[in-house]
Design an enzyme around this catalytic site. Sequence first.
Site, PDB file in Angstrom:
ATOM      1  N   HIS A   1      -4.244  -2.209  -4.684  1.00 25.97           N
ATOM      2  CA  HIS A   1      -3.802  -3.537  -5.145  1.00 25.97           C
ATOM      3  C   HIS A   1      -4.867  -4.517  -4.694  1.00 25.97           C
ATOM      4  CE1 HIS A   1      -3.054  -4.181  -0.956  1.00 25.97           C
ATOM      5  NE2 HIS A   1      -2.310  -3.092  -0.926  1.00 25.97           N
TER       6      HIS A   1
ATOM      7  N   SER B   1       0.821  -1.217   0.000  1.00 19.19           N
ATOM      8  CA  SER B   1       0.000   0.000   0.000  1.00 19.19           C
ATOM      9  C   SER B   1       0.852   1.262   0.000  1.00 19.19           C
ATOM     10  CB  SER B   1      -0.912   0.032   1.234  1.00 19.19           C
ATOM     11  OG  SER B   1      -1.818  -1.031   1.185  1.00 19.19           O
TER      12      SER B   1
HETATM   13 ZN   LIG Z   1      -2.235  -5.166   2.632  1.00 20.06          ZN
END
Ligand SMILES: [Zn+2]
Length: 501
Positions: free
Chosen positions: A326, A86
């Site tokens: 993601h 992240s």
């Molecule tokens: Zn994560």
Amino acid sequence: MLFRSLSIAIASGALVHSAAAVKAKNFIYVVPDGYGVPSQVFARDFYSITNGQGTVARPDTAALGVDSIVIGTVKTQASDNLVTDSAASGTAFACGIPTYNGAIAVNDDGEPVASILEAAHLDGFKTGLVVTSRITHATPAVYAAHVLDRDSENEIAGHQVGYNHPWGSVVDILIGGGRQHYLPSSEGGSRTDSVNLVNWAIEKGFTYAADKPDFLDVQENGTLPLPFLGLFANSHMDYEIDRNIEEQPSLLETTKASIETLVKATSDSEKGYFIMIEASRIDHAGHSNDITSHLHETLMYNEVMLYLKEFVEAHPDTQLLSAADHECGGLTTPDGYDPTVLARGQHSGEYLAKVISSYEGDDLAGLLRDTILPAVGLQGYTESDIQNWASASVSDAGSSILAKFAAEAGVNWSTGGHTSADIMLYGYVHGQENLNYMRDNIGGFRDNSELPGYVAKVLGLSLEDATAKLRSNGTSFVQKRHLLREIKKRANSIARAHSHE
Ligand SMILES: [Zn+2]
Ligand SMILES: *[C@@H]1O[C@H](CO)[C@@H](O)[C@H](O)[C@H]1NC(C)=O
Ligand SMILES: *[C@@H]1O[C@H](CO)[C@@H](O)[C@H](O)[C@H]1NC(C)=O
Ligand SMILES: *[C@@H]1O[C@H](CO)[C@@H](O)[C@H](O)[C@H]1NC(C)=O
């Protein structure tokens, strides 16, 4: 006023801010952390069927929330790994550069790079960060902090609130968990520098709320006083499914109050606002392979997006974009899966693990049989399963129970980490011409680092100017530069491990 005048663009000193390019006064950006396409499919099927729209055997699933505003797909690599975390992806989405896993708004050399929020602040916009993780977690961190390592959360807190950001406070609304990183160890926090950032913020004029009653008390007509600091938990806020609605506001509640506040604060101004809202814990449920929590966090994300879509529909000067940083967990929904099984799930694995850990009685098997398994919703287990779980560690028993429940719903997880799967890009703005502009300029297949360039373009901001300004007095506020190589190595090994909570 929808379009700022040419004279203002010129007065700001850079001809790249041409009036023709300024398309919006305000920008709302939403991150469903760790959310993949199957997360949406599962949530959509669950919602439809449990609300009487079709059945598992006769599917007739209706579109859910964000399904109506798909504009593209996005690839999400880190500069040093095919699979991003992240921090790297957040930096790409916030600052417009690819970087290494673990990086918080710094480039591959550890130099600070300005975020779109900082560029907006510099230009006189109001700003907000509203999340359900710790506010010091990677995604919110990249908008207002510059550190080499996402785990330096005490340092991130100091930057974010303005205590040692070179520009002071750049965020007008900060909402999430993570109170521990604002408080010194002598007051139950994790800061070793004995600074109480909550008190510091209050002295600087922030209104502070520590729980939902505070949060409601300080509001007037549904708006918050600015600047505002809401820290509703020591660590992450509770999962939506576990939330005590008397104690912690939901993401929908914090979103509504923040948007209303920013609208009011900018109504008499030419400059609008930029806000980043994160449905943070979709990712955590993915790391834990906890399908019930993953589902309910995803449903809340869709609810928030539906509210924002309707808001934007009524506010043509505001644009909305949303993309995950993601995918997480590698969730799949193979032939035979049944989302309706999830209607039995009453709590997250995290919550139930705490119930087990704090149990002081001598009948753990009984606790599992009578309390834990019904709350998970698991039906297919044997007496010998119970005996095994009762003698295993809480974390092993928890993983095994959650895996059995996922099997009952017929879904598979492929990892406890992130994957390289492309993620969806959602976007909305009122009016066909505006929508066409958005689709032409950011729709289709994109790299995550392209997004903030679009936001800067429609708001008439320059990320390059903001970065130059950020570095103009030296970059020593980014500490531990000599440790960069070590930090990079460690971030990737952590990202590959089961979880980075
Ligand atoms: Zn994560
Ligand atoms: C709240 O709303 C009421 C009624 O619309 C209005 O009279 C009052 O001025 C508002 N207060 C603030 C602080 O905006
Ligand atoms: C997927 O889950 C099912 C049900 O638990 C299991 O039988 C199957 O082996 C799993 N598939 C893979 C590839 O792990
Ligand atoms: C640089 O530092 C000086 C002295 O502290 C200050 O007056 C100036 O505003 C700073 N400039 C920037 C761009 O931060």
